[in-house]
Design a protein around this motif. Structure first.
Motif, PDB file in Angstrom:
ATOM      1  N   THR A 197     -26.190 -31.982 -18.243  1.00  0.00           N
ATOM      2  CA  THR A 197     -27.389 -31.175 -18.015  1.00  0.00           C
ATOM      3  C   THR A 197     -28.334 -31.263 -19.204  1.00  0.00           C
ATOM      4  OG1 THR A 197     -26.181 -29.643 -16.588  1.00  0.00           O
ATOM      5  CG2 THR A 197     -28.253 -28.866 -17.540  1.00  0.00           C
ATOM      6  N   LYS A 198     -27.786 -31.097 -20.406  1.00  0.00           N
ATOM      7  CA  LYS A 198     -28.625 -31.173 -21.599  1.00  0.00           C
ATOM      8  C   LYS A 198     -29.264 -32.544 -21.740  1.00  0.00           C
ATOM      9  CE  LYS A 198     -26.316 -27.630 -24.392  1.00  0.00           C
ATOM     10  NZ  LYS A 198     -25.594 -27.340 -25.652  1.00  0.00           N
ATOM     11  N   ALA A 199     -28.500 -33.582 -21.426  1.00  0.00           N
ATOM     12  CA  ALA A 199     -29.033 -34.937 -21.551  1.00  0.00           C
ATOM     13  C   ALA A 199     -30.158 -35.192 -20.563  1.00  0.00           C
ATOM     14  CB  ALA A 199     -27.910 -35.950 -21.341  1.00  0.00           C
ATOM     15  N   ALA A 200     -30.095 -34.514 -19.416  1.00  0.00           N
ATOM     16  CA  ALA A 200     -31.110 -34.733 -18.374  1.00  0.00           C
ATOM     17  C   ALA A 200     -32.390 -33.959 -18.637  1.00  0.00           C
ATOM     18  CB  ALA A 200     -30.552 -34.345 -17.011  1.00  0.00           C
ATOM     19  N   LEU A 201     -32.351 -33.000 -19.548  1.00  0.00           N
ATOM     20  CA  LEU A 201     -33.515 -32.169 -19.857  1.00  0.00           C
ATOM     21  C   LEU A 201     -34.137 -32.674 -21.149  1.00  0.00           C
ATOM     22  CD1 LEU A 201     -31.873 -28.704 -19.101  1.00  0.00           C
ATOM     23  CD2 LEU A 201     -33.351 -30.025 -17.582  1.00  0.00           C
ATOM     24  N   ASN A 202     -35.343 -33.178 -21.072  1.00  0.00           N
ATOM     25  CA  ASN A 202     -35.963 -33.758 -22.257  1.00  0.00           C
ATOM     26  C   ASN A 202     -37.483 -33.713 -22.130  1.00  0.00           C
ATOM     27  OD1 ASN A 202     -36.659 -36.276 -20.684  1.00  0.00           O
ATOM     28  ND2 ASN A 202     -34.409 -36.444 -20.667  1.00  0.00           N
ATOM     29  N   GLY A 203     -38.147 -34.331 -23.057  1.00  0.00           N
ATOM     30  CA  GLY A 203     -39.608 -34.356 -23.045  1.00  0.00           C
ATOM     31  C   GLY A 203     -40.126 -35.637 -23.640  1.00  0.00           C
ATOM     32  N   ALA A 204     -41.435 -35.715 -23.768  1.00  0.00           N
ATOM     33  CA  ALA A 204     -42.064 -36.890 -24.375  1.00  0.00           C
ATOM     34  C   ALA A 204     -43.489 -36.550 -24.768  1.00  0.00           C
ATOM     35  CB  ALA A 204     -42.056 -38.077 -23.406  1.00  0.00           C
ATOM     36  N   LEU A 205     -43.969 -37.215 -25.805  1.00  0.00           N
ATOM     37  CA  LEU A 205     -45.394 -37.205 -26.134  1.00  0.00           C
ATOM     38  C   LEU A 205     -46.004 -38.423 -25.458  1.00  0.00           C
ATOM     39  CD1 LEU A 205     -47.940 -36.303 -27.619  1.00  0.00           C
ATOM     40  CD2 LEU A 205     -47.126 -37.551 -29.629  1.00  0.00           C
ATOM     41  N   VAL A 206     -46.939 -38.191 -24.548  1.00  0.00           N
ATOM     42  CA  VAL A 206     -47.520 -39.254 -23.734  1.00  0.00           C
ATOM     43  C   VAL A 206     -48.988 -39.452 -24.111  1.00  0.00           C
ATOM     44  CG1 VAL A 206     -48.280 -39.828 -21.386  1.00  0.00           C
ATOM     45  CG2 VAL A 206     -45.946 -39.005 -21.785  1.00  0.00           C
TER      46      VAL A 206
ATOM     47  N   GLY B 169     -30.130 -25.111 -22.031  1.00  0.00           N
ATOM     48  CA  GLY B 169     -31.272 -25.994 -21.846  1.00  0.00           C
ATOM     49  C   GLY B 169     -31.458 -27.010 -22.945  1.00  0.00           C
ATOM     50  N   GLY B 170     -30.730 -26.857 -24.056  1.00  0.00           N
ATOM     51  CA  GLY B 170     -30.881 -27.791 -25.161  1.00  0.00           C
ATOM     52  C   GLY B 170     -32.142 -27.512 -25.957  1.00  0.00           C
ATOM     53  N   GLY B 171     -32.201 -28.042 -27.164  1.00  0.00           N
ATOM     54  CA  GLY B 171     -33.397 -27.917 -27.986  1.00  0.00           C
ATOM     55  C   GLY B 171     -33.660 -26.516 -28.495  1.00  0.00           C
ATOM     56  N   ILE B 172     -32.634 -25.669 -28.540  1.00  0.00           N
ATOM     57  CA  ILE B 172     -32.827 -24.307 -29.008  1.00  0.00           C
ATOM     58  C   ILE B 172     -32.606 -24.253 -30.513  1.00  0.00           C
ATOM     59  CG2 ILE B 172     -32.002 -21.935 -28.827  1.00  0.00           C
ATOM     60  CD1 ILE B 172     -33.447 -22.979 -26.349  1.00  0.00           C
ATOM     61  N   THR B 173     -33.583 -23.768 -31.237  1.00  0.00           N
ATOM     62  CA  THR B 173     -33.466 -23.589 -32.680  1.00  0.00           C
ATOM     63  C   THR B 173     -33.724 -22.131 -33.013  1.00  0.00           C
ATOM     64  OG1 THR B 173     -35.793 -24.152 -32.957  1.00  0.00           O
ATOM     65  CG2 THR B 173     -34.215 -25.944 -33.165  1.00  0.00           C
ATOM     66  N   PRO B 174     -33.249 -21.654 -34.154  1.00  0.00           N
ATOM     67  CA  PRO B 174     -33.491 -20.251 -34.517  1.00  0.00           C
ATOM     68  C   PRO B 174     -34.981 -19.966 -34.664  1.00  0.00           C
ATOM     69  CG  PRO B 174     -31.825 -21.252 -35.942  1.00  0.00           C
ATOM     70  CD  PRO B 174     -32.450 -22.362 -35.165  1.00  0.00           C
ATOM     71  N   ASN B 175     -35.353 -18.714 -34.498  1.00  0.00           N
ATOM     72  CA  ASN B 175     -36.748 -18.337 -34.707  1.00  0.00           C
ATOM     73  C   ASN B 175     -36.967 -18.002 -36.176  1.00  0.00           C
ATOM     74  OD1 ASN B 175     -38.902 -16.129 -35.111  1.00  0.00           O
ATOM     75  ND2 ASN B 175     -39.424 -17.016 -33.135  1.00  0.00           N
ATOM     76  N   VAL B 176     -37.862 -18.746 -36.807  1.00  0.00           N
ATOM     77  CA  VAL B 176     -38.340 -18.438 -38.155  1.00  0.00           C
ATOM     78  C   VAL B 176     -39.853 -18.504 -38.058  1.00  0.00           C
ATOM     79  CG1 VAL B 176     -38.277 -19.012 -40.601  1.00  0.00           C
ATOM     80  CG2 VAL B 176     -36.299 -19.534 -39.155  1.00  0.00           C
TER      81      VAL B 176
ATOM     82  N   PRO C 140     -40.352 -40.694 -26.611  1.00  0.00           N
ATOM     83  CA  PRO C 140     -39.336 -39.822 -26.011  1.00  0.00           C
ATOM     84  C   PRO C 140     -38.886 -38.738 -26.996  1.00  0.00           C
ATOM     85  CG  PRO C 140     -38.802 -42.145 -25.695  1.00  0.00           C
ATOM     86  CD  PRO C 140     -39.914 -42.092 -26.696  1.00  0.00           C
ATOM     87  N   GLN C 141     -38.594 -37.559 -26.465  1.00  0.00           N
ATOM     88  CA  GLN C 141     -38.128 -36.437 -27.275  1.00  0.00           C
ATOM     89  C   GLN C 141     -36.879 -35.852 -26.629  1.00  0.00           C
ATOM     90  OE1 GLN C 141     -41.965 -34.526 -27.007  1.00  0.00           O
ATOM     91  NE2 GLN C 141     -42.512 -35.067 -29.095  1.00  0.00           N
ATOM     92  N   SER C 142     -35.950 -35.382 -27.455  1.00  0.00           N
ATOM     93  CA  SER C 142     -34.624 -35.014 -26.973  1.00  0.00           C
ATOM     94  C   SER C 142     -34.596 -33.724 -26.180  1.00  0.00           C
ATOM     95  CB  SER C 142     -33.650 -34.899 -28.154  1.00  0.00           C
ATOM     96  OG  SER C 142     -34.088 -33.889 -29.066  1.00  0.00           O
ATOM     97  N   SER C 143     -35.654 -32.946 -26.251  1.00  0.00           N
ATOM     98  CA  SER C 143     -35.695 -31.691 -25.500  1.00  0.00           C
ATOM     99  C   SER C 143     -37.119 -31.429 -25.016  1.00  0.00           C
ATOM    100  CB  SER C 143     -35.219 -30.519 -26.363  1.00  0.00           C
ATOM    101  OG  SER C 143     -36.134 -30.287 -27.408  1.00  0.00           O
ATOM    102  N   PRO C 144     -37.287 -30.578 -24.027  1.00  0.00           N
ATOM    103  CA  PRO C 144     -38.632 -30.273 -23.504  1.00  0.00           C
ATOM    104  C   PRO C 144     -39.335 -29.197 -24.322  1.00  0.00           C
ATOM    105  CG  PRO C 144     -36.973 -29.168 -22.200  1.00  0.00           C
ATOM    106  CD  PRO C 144     -36.227 -29.949 -23.248  1.00  0.00           C
ATOM    107  N   THR C 145     -40.516 -28.820 -23.849  1.00  0.00           N
ATOM    108  CA  THR C 145     -41.376 -27.773 -24.417  1.00  0.00           C
ATOM    109  C   THR C 145     -41.603 -27.953 -25.910  1.00  0.00           C
ATOM    110  OG1 THR C 145     -39.581 -26.151 -24.719  1.00  0.00           O
ATOM    111  CG2 THR C 145     -40.736 -26.128 -22.609  1.00  0.00           C
ATOM    112  N   ASN C 146     -42.097 -29.125 -26.266  1.00  0.00           N
ATOM    113  CA  ASN C 146     -42.524 -29.368 -27.642  1.00  0.00           C
ATOM    114  C   ASN C 146     -43.955 -28.876 -27.827  1.00  0.00           C
ATOM    115  OD1 ASN C 146     -40.174 -31.107 -28.776  1.00  0.00           O
ATOM    116  ND2 ASN C 146     -40.604 -31.967 -26.759  1.00  0.00           N
ATOM    117  N   GLY C 147     -44.440 -28.911 -29.061  1.00  0.00           N
ATOM    118  CA  GLY C 147     -45.703 -28.269 -29.383  1.00  0.00           C
ATOM    119  C   GLY C 147     -46.929 -28.994 -28.869  1.00  0.00           C
ATOM    120  N   GLY C 148     -48.061 -28.290 -28.938  1.00  0.00           N
ATOM    121  CA  GLY C 148     -49.342 -28.867 -28.579  1.00  0.00           C
ATOM    122  C   GLY C 148     -49.774 -29.913 -29.586  1.00  0.00           C
ATOM    123  N   THR C 149     -50.859 -30.636 -29.276  1.00  0.00           N
ATOM    124  CA  THR C 149     -51.265 -31.769 -30.101  1.00  0.00           C
ATOM    125  C   THR C 149     -52.663 -31.587 -30.691  1.00  0.00           C
ATOM    126  OG1 THR C 149     -52.224 -33.041 -28.260  1.00  0.00           O
ATOM    127  CG2 THR C 149     -49.865 -33.308 -28.670  1.00  0.00           C
TER     128      THR C 149
END
Length: 701
Positions: free
Chosen positions: A469-478, A571-578, A492-501
């Protein structure tokens, strides 16, 4: 529906009609209309950088040749541990940001010294009426004021130099389930803002307020009201024919929770609208009436009066939560040998749209992600999607795993456009969604009101399944070519919902990642040139400005948002909130303090309880109402409590006091007694107990 304030909405609309449009006083000092239109690069005065919302900066001190020398100039810790989604603004040497819970701060843009801070004191209980964290995407500047729209529906004007409140207006009906997460925009002395909440029986609108006084000037509703009564505009007379049954009692949805763009060349305001409500058409179009206008659409109105100009519906009769609230960008493109003024849009549904800015006529629509399965493509003339029959889950009676899912091929995280390369830089997601018709659904008063059952999409306590499941959930900068309708390059990016550009004239694209980096790429080829470890996930879009000949790049960091609260750690790609504001410039040598270690939580739940029937009921109820905050399969993310570890799990009475009675309402966990019986709430407890014990066994392997 009860307590949703539709009568107040109607009164507001009728009052506005009687008054007629008013002319606001334009700013002649401070931030003016001319400055907002210029977008000269030295300052960043509005959410998208300028009226066109291109998020492109002409500054070129930082380039693809020297970006490796970029370093941390200063940083500021924020007093909130929720997701950070705002784009900072800079004017006259001051950097203005909004943070989670709609707080506003002003910093010296060169040194990072805090000048002032404002807290609107949003009640924490409001969180239950917000789909995707207590976020805020930014402020607006005009004249000598800063404008922030608060989570609980207020529009507040602050003095730019002191942060003192100049005026405050409630823009949503008192007691409604609406919220505001978006950034206001300024157009001709008017502050434009909509609302969020198309999962909560709300009726969407865009409204304009006098920037000097806060008086409401006009309100444009995006969905019809009671068909037996006069509609508030001719556009709604046409729209009401595309709905059926008692849809209006459920609100209709179509909220304007983010994208608002003004184009001085056409003198039109373009905005996107959200999903229809409920998601499942079986409960809002009872006789199959049709498209549910103006949901999942781009709408154009005249800024002086709010009068309808045109619309283009990207996802007719939306049943997948394919909002069209993503950033709308305006530019001139050479199409077929002719220069055309166009609107560009990359909504959730996965197709990149180019429309004529003056008329809304469809020019092109091509996929910007792979794997789209809800539609086979768009009609080349009309742009209407060719919907695959199996995607209409309410008609087939069978579950549908949709690509894209409700998170979207592109969500709110802003894209940017470089006139230099002619490319649009889009943060994309690959997050399939499980949809199924719920034959037992009934309207309620608390939490999501969708009409679907997502429990079939839960992930079992099986390591192989979870890893897959984690491997199937990802993202990309296009990097997308809007003229050719093709992807030019992709990272390609290892997880979804990356930042704006952010795109710049230095041949650079900046973006943060959900896994804790802030990166710079070449705009023409996508080669990564530089990165900085942010210690936390990045959702927000960066911006850039210049002071005393030095170019700075600023970005808010702090993990949260929809992916954390709903997808959880599964969902993968979870990091602590700082939560921090980071500001960079060439030659700077700053560093962040070491991260404090986070102690690992060990699962040690009470013994399982409940009958198989009780647990099955609890799974369905939890999945459709609780998972949006506490995570799918009862596995939470980093922001909200993980109920598998809750001290209430083994105490039936205490569980009831919290969930049924609202013991922790001031912490955001309001009472669910109007939505569920005590027996249903106990069933949820037995399901969480089951999952906690299954996951304990998995961890022990």
């Amino acid at each position: 529906m009860r307590g949703l304030g539709f009568a107040a909405f109607a009164a507001l609309a009728l009052a506005g009609c009687n008054m007629g449009p008013k002319e606001p006083t334009l700013a002649t000092d401070g931030v003016t209309d001319a400055m907002l239109a210029a977008g000269n690069g030295e300052e960043w005065l509005t959410y998208g950088g300028d009226y066109d919302e291109q998020r492109f900066s002409p500054l070129n001190q930082i380039t693809d040749a020297n970006v490796g020398e970029l370093g941390l100039a200063w940083s500021a810790d924020l007093d909130t541990a929720r997701g950070q989604e705002a784009t900072p603004l800079m004017h006259d040497g001051t950097l203005y940001i909004s943070t989670a819970w709609s707080m506003v701060k002003a910093y010296d843009a060169k040194t990072g010294a805090l000048k002032w801070a404002y807290d609107p004191e949003v009640p924490r209980s409001k969180l239950v009426e917000v789909c995707c964290d207590a976020v805020n995407r930014g402020v607006a500047l005009y004249g000598d004021k800063v404008y922030v729209a608060t989570l609980d529906g207020r529009l507040v004007a602050l003095d730019q130099k002191t942060g003192k409140v100049a005026w405050s207006k409630l823009t949503i009906p008192e007691g409604s389930h609406m919220a505001i997460t978006g950034a206001p925009r300024i157009v001709k002395g008017r502050v434009l803002i909509g609302s969020a909440g198309a999962e909560y029986f709300t009726r969407g609108y865009l409204a304009a307020f006098d920037a000097q006084t806060g008086d409401e000037l006009w309100r444009f509703y995006t969905v019809p009201g009671d068909p037996s009564k006069p509609q508030e505009g001719k556009h709604l007379d046409a729209a009401v024919k595309t709905w059926s049954g008692d849809f209006w009692k459920l609100g209709g949805g179509g909220t304007v929770w983010d994208s608002i763009t003004y184009d001085p060349k056409t003198d039109l305001v373009y905005f996107g609208t959200a999903n229809a409500e409920p998601w499942n058409p079986a409960y809002r179009n009872t006789d199959g009436a049709g498209d549910s206008l103006y949901t999942a659409s781009i709408v154009a109105v005249k800024p002086d009066t709010g009068e309808y100009a045109w619309h283009f519906q990207e996802t007719p009769e939306d049943r997948w939560d394919f909002d069209s609230n993503q950033q709308i960008t305006v530019t001139d493109l050479n199409i077929g040998g002719k220069t055309r003024r166009v609107v560009m849009h990359a909504p959730k549904n996965g197709f990149f749209y180019v429309l004529d800015a003056a008329t809304g006529k469809f020019i092109s629509g091509k996929p910007f992600v792979d794997g789209i399965n809800w539609a086979s493509g768009l009609d080349p003339v009309t742009g209407k999607p060719n919907v695959n029959p199996e995607a209409k889950y309410e008609l087939t009676g069978k579950p549908f795993v949709g690509v894209p899912g409700a998170v979207g091929a592109h969500s709110w995280t802003p894209m940017s456009y470089s006139p230099t390369t002619g490319l649009v830089y889009i943060p994309t997601n690959n997050t399939p969604q499980y949809y199924a018709h719920d034959p037992d659904w009934e309207p309620g008063t608390t939490g999501f009101q969708l009409g679907i059952d997502v429990s079939g999409g839960n992930i079992p306590a099986d390591k192989a399944v979870r890893d897959a499941t984690k491997a199937a959930l990802n993202g990309a900068l296009v990097a997308f070519d809007p003229v050719a309708g093709e992807i030019r390059w992709k990272v390609p990016q290892s997880s979804p919902t990356n930042g704006g550009t952010l795109a710049t004239a230095g041949n650079l694209v900046f973006q943060g990642t959900s896994t804790g980096e802030f990166r710079a790429y070449t705009a023409d080829t996508g080669k990564q040139l530089w990165s900085f470890p942010t210690q936390t996930g990045v959702l927000a879009a960066p911006m850039t400005y210049a002071i005393d000949g030095a170019q700075y790049v600023a970005v808010l960091v702090g993990w949260g948002g929809v992916w954390d609260v709903s997808a959880g750690k599964l969902g993968g790609g979870i990091t602590p909130n700082v939560s921090r504001l980071l500001v960079f410039k060439l030659g700077a040598k700053g560093s962040l303090p070491p991260l404090k270690p986070t102690p690992a939580l060990v699962l040690d739940p009470p013994a399982p309880a409940g009958t198989p029937e009780q647990i099955a009921l609890g799974e369905k109820l939890y999945s459709n109402s609780c998972s949006v905050c506490h995570g799918i399969s009862a596995v939470a993310g980093s922001l909200n409590p993980d109920l598998r570890h809750s001290a209430t799990l083994g105490q039936k009475d205490l569980w009831q006091k919290v969930v049924h009675d609202g013991l922790l309402a001031e912490n955001g966990m309001v009472a669910w007694k109007d939505q569920f019986s005590r027996e249903q709430i106990e069933a949820m407890r037995t399901y969480v107990l089951k999952r906690a014990n299954e996951d304990k066994a998995l961890e022990g392997k």
